[in-house]
Scaffold this motif. Structure first.
Motif: not given
Length: 207
Positions: A164-175
């Motif tokens: 889930e965190i991997k999917r949100e890299a660059g959207t929710q989270f600093d890539p």
């Protein structure tokens, strides 16, 4: 002396939080353990880790001003309830005005729900406009929320949270930070602790 004052302030705030909502207190403690373990992986300085430790512990302190029925609701919040919940970073800053904390700690409290893509709250900050330690705590906060104890849903496994965190890299989270966080997750897992009193006794040892 300043570290002693911080400890006293922290103990007072965390005791209040524990009494109001034990799950939020336990969440805050585990977020701190996750954040500090990741900070060591990143080889942050001792000063950065001290600020991170304090900020992560009190990142949700604004929930002291959220009604208990919202904090402890079993099930999805209504739009009105969620709008109230989203105010907790602002409430946190209001609380911290009465204490001696650094700007780095205040930034963690205020910005830990901002998103890399600018769709977070309370100010829709974007990218590197979000302070670094707040971006780090956002990752730790989300991981704990996914894998920690919640009365209204089953927890994700560490592996499911990783995806889930991997999917949100660059959207929710600093890539870039997420890439390092995923590498850290591959070699680490932080256990869940449920004894609030034992945790409270450990907090005065923070320096």
């Amino acid at each position: 002396m300043s570290s002693i004052i911080k400890n006293m302030e922290l103990c007072f705030l965390m005791r209040q939080l524990s009494k109001k909502d034990e799950l939020t207190f336990l969440h805050s403690y585990r977020v701190t353990k996750i954040a500090l373990s990741f900070a060591s992986f990143l080889k942050l300085t001792d000063e950065e880790k001290r600020e991170l430790q304090f900020g992560a512990l009190i990142h949700d302190i604004g929930k002291l001003h959220i009604p208990v029925h919202i904090l402890t609701k079993r099930g999805k919040l209504s739009e009105e309830e969620f709008a109230q919940m989203k105010k907790h970073p602002l409430f946190g800053i209001q609380i911290l005005q009465h204490y001696h904390v650094s700007s780095e700690i205040s930034h963690i409290v205020l910005y830990h729900h901002e998103r890399w893509d600018g769709n977070g709250y309370p100010y829709n900050q974007k990218g590197e406009n979000i302070p670094f330690l707040a971006r780090l705590v956002a990752l730790a906060d989300s991981l704990e929320a996914m894998t920690g104890i919640r009365p209204y849903r089953a927890s994700l496994t560490w592996e499911e949270a990783y995806e889930e965190i991997k999917r949100e890299a660059g959207t929710q989270f600093d890539p870039q930070l997420t890439s390092s966080f995923l590498e850290w997750m591959e070699n680490t897992e932080i256990s869940i602790e449920q004894n609030s009193e034992t945790i409270m006794q450990a907090i005065p040892m923070i320096s």
